[in-house]
Scaffold this motif. Structure first.
Motif, PDB file in Angstrom:
ATOM      1  N   MET A 129     -10.532 -28.567   1.322  1.00 12.92           N
ATOM      2  CA  MET A 129     -10.151 -27.726   0.192  1.00 12.92           C
ATOM      3  C   MET A 129     -10.645 -26.291   0.333  1.00 12.92           C
ATOM      4  SD  MET A 129      -8.371 -29.663  -1.836  1.00 12.92           S
ATOM      5  CE  MET A 129      -8.440 -29.075  -3.519  1.00 12.92           C
ATOM      6  N   GLY A 132      -8.236 -25.393   4.047  1.00 14.30           N
ATOM      7  CA  GLY A 132      -6.853 -25.842   4.174  1.00 14.30           C
ATOM      8  C   GLY A 132      -6.581 -26.614   5.450  1.00 14.30           C
ATOM      9  N   ARG A 201      -9.748 -36.343  -4.826  1.00 11.88           N
ATOM     10  CA  ARG A 201     -10.653 -35.328  -4.282  1.00 11.88           C
ATOM     11  C   ARG A 201     -11.975 -35.984  -3.929  1.00 11.88           C
ATOM     12  NH1 ARG A 201     -12.273 -32.023  -8.076  1.00 11.88           N
ATOM     13  NH2 ARG A 201     -11.405 -33.293  -9.753  1.00 11.88           N
ATOM     14  N   ARG A 210      -9.395 -33.477   0.188  1.00  9.16           N
ATOM     15  CA  ARG A 210      -8.367 -34.115  -0.631  1.00  9.16           C
ATOM     16  C   ARG A 210      -7.615 -35.144   0.218  1.00  9.16           C
ATOM     17  NH1 ARG A 210      -5.368 -30.328  -1.118  1.00  9.16           N
ATOM     18  NH2 ARG A 210      -3.766 -31.038   0.315  1.00  9.16           N
ATOM     19  N   THR A 274      -6.671 -23.625  -4.930  1.00 12.77           N
ATOM     20  CA  THR A 274      -5.606 -24.562  -4.569  1.00 12.77           C
ATOM     21  C   THR A 274      -4.415 -24.382  -5.505  1.00 12.77           C
ATOM     22  OG1 THR A 274      -6.605 -26.278  -5.960  1.00 12.77           O
ATOM     23  CG2 THR A 274      -7.216 -26.239  -3.638  1.00 12.77           C
ATOM     24  N   ASN A 281      -5.646 -28.793  -9.471  1.00 11.48           N
ATOM     25  CA  ASN A 281      -5.469 -27.527  -8.760  1.00 11.48           C
ATOM     26  C   ASN A 281      -5.934 -26.345  -9.602  1.00 11.48           C
ATOM     27  OD1 ASN A 281      -3.971 -28.043  -6.103  1.00 11.48           O
ATOM     28  ND2 ASN A 281      -2.794 -29.265  -7.556  1.00 11.48           N
ATOM     29  N   ALA A 293      -0.023 -31.263  -3.858  1.00 13.04           N
ATOM     30  CA  ALA A 293      -0.954 -30.335  -3.212  1.00 13.04           C
ATOM     31  C   ALA A 293      -0.086 -29.441  -2.329  1.00 13.04           C
ATOM     32  CB  ALA A 293      -1.987 -31.093  -2.394  1.00 13.04           C
ATOM     33  N   THR A 296      -2.926 -23.476  -0.271  1.00  7.61           N
ATOM     34  CA  THR A 296      -4.286 -23.009  -0.546  1.00  7.61           C
ATOM     35  C   THR A 296      -4.346 -21.500  -0.361  1.00  7.61           C
ATOM     36  OG1 THR A 296      -5.292 -25.079   0.213  1.00  7.61           O
ATOM     37  CG2 THR A 296      -6.714 -23.155   0.144  1.00  7.61           C
TER      38      THR A 296
END
Length: 374
Positions: A129, A132, A201, A210, A274, A281, A293, A296
């Motif tokens: 996270m 990325g 997460r 994630r 995010t 997010n 998702a 990022t």
């Protein structure tokens, strides 16, 4: 023998574990649903060893048994039970004839092989996270930790040398805490093990990952039927300057450029953010074109980057689809799925490119007021 009934089709359930949906080696032979992804597994025990049970495989598809949502735990199937998901309805008919069933004992190695076959078709990964960066999960156990011998090395100071492990299981991937400082899942302490669901997460002290399943972009958040093309959650939207004086210094903004929400702005107050449809997010876009998702935002030094997380509908920078990292200049047009936004970077809370006024001290202001200086 117990049966599953789908319309005019009747499928006999043998002793063992069977998958509803898909075309894998353990999938039930039901042509009406074999084109759908695996959604649940049914376990049929040997005679006298207990009831048949059903357990979900994925959290991305809403599945109900007798009208009730099926959670993570297995649920007993009773005669006449209805199993419903995405417009499909199956009826379970228990074995009430008293006929004997032949049980084929399975060794632990066979169970592991079956688990490996199942998870190899899932296409799961862990996404860092903060950076990325993705890490693809396969059909083998992986260890997460600070030690260089770990499969996924995480450099956080609070990360144990061998912090946690993720192993393939019969119905997905199992996360196990092996640390001193503990592991958290979705902001809750992990006690023992946890069957990972899409969008979970994983927090290892100051590191955050994630769990992402390829092809799953819907986290079952309901979207109103009257507007399925542009539904954005307003709870995270604010206008520039709001919150000034409260100690919140924004680092960048994304402003909606088209539609009924034109001018509304998402503000970010940290160097990493995010973007996606899931609630966790930082920039929460509830739009059916946005992946759970999606991307990022990341600042490295003085430069900003956007990282597409293999989203279904893509991330676009100035009209060009982003692959991997793409640098963002202040004022860049960004499209997340079908949502068009403008990126604006801030330095010390002031938009980049804005002329700054020099700071004036108290003495200088007094002299200016007395006409003794200009």
């Amino acid at each position: 023998m117990p049966l599953l009934i789908v319309g005019a089709e009747r499928c006999t359930l043998q002793v063992g574990t069977h998958t509803i949906g898909g075309r894998g080696p353990d999938a039930l032979d039901i042509p009406a649903i074999d084109w759908r992804p695996p959604v649940a597994s049914i376990t049929v025990p040997a005679p006298g060893m207990g009831p048949c049970t059903i357990q979900r495989i994925t959290a991305a598809i809403v599945l109900r048994v007798d009208g009730e949502l099926l959670g993570v735990r297995p649920k007993e199937l009773r005669n006449g039970a209805s199993i419903e998901f995405e417009g499909c309805r199956l009826t379970y008919e228990a074995d009430i004839t008293g006929s004997s069933l032949v049980h084929r004992a399975e060794s632990p190695s066979h169970d592991r092989q079956r688990a490996a076959r199942l998870v190899s078709s899932i296409g799961a990964r862990l996404v860092n996270m903060h950076t990325g960066q993705p890490f693809v999960l396969t059909d083998r156990r992986v260890v997460l930790g600070r030690d260089e011998s770990c499969d996924l090395v995480l450099g956080g100071k609070g990360v144990s040398r061998r912090h946690a492990s993720i192993s393939p299981a019969a119905n997905g991937y199992l996360l196990r805490d092996e640390s001193v400082n503990g592991t958290m899942v979705n902001d809750r302490p992990l006690a023992g093990t946890h069957l990972l669901a899409h969008g979970d997460r994983i927090q290892l002290h100051d590191e955050e990952l994630r769990f992402d399943v390829e092809g799953m972009t819907d986290d079952a958040i309901p979207v109103p039927d009257n507007d399925t093309t542009q539904v954005i959650d307003l709870s995270h939207i604010m206008h520039p300057g709001r919150g000034a004086g409260l100690g919140r210094r924004i680092t960048c903004t994304l402003e909606v450029m088209k539609g009924s929400l034109r001018g509304a702005t998402f503000e970010l107050a940290k160097p990493v953010g995010t973007i996606g449809r899931a609630k966790h997010n930082d920039i929460h876009l509830r739009d059916d074109s946005v992946s759970n998702a999606h991307a990022t935002l990341l600042r490295k030094g003085e430069a900003w980057y956007i990282v597409d997380l293999r989203s279904a509908n893509g991330t676009f920078v100035n009209g060009s689809r982003a692959s991997g990292e793409r640098e963002l200049a202040s004022g860049t047009a960004v499209r997340i799925g079908a949502v068009e936004l403008e990126f604006r970077a801030f330095a010390d809370g002031i938009p980049e490119g804005t002329e700054r006024r020099p700071k004036v001290g108290i003495l200088a202001r007094v002299l200016r007021a007395l006409g003794l200086t200009t």
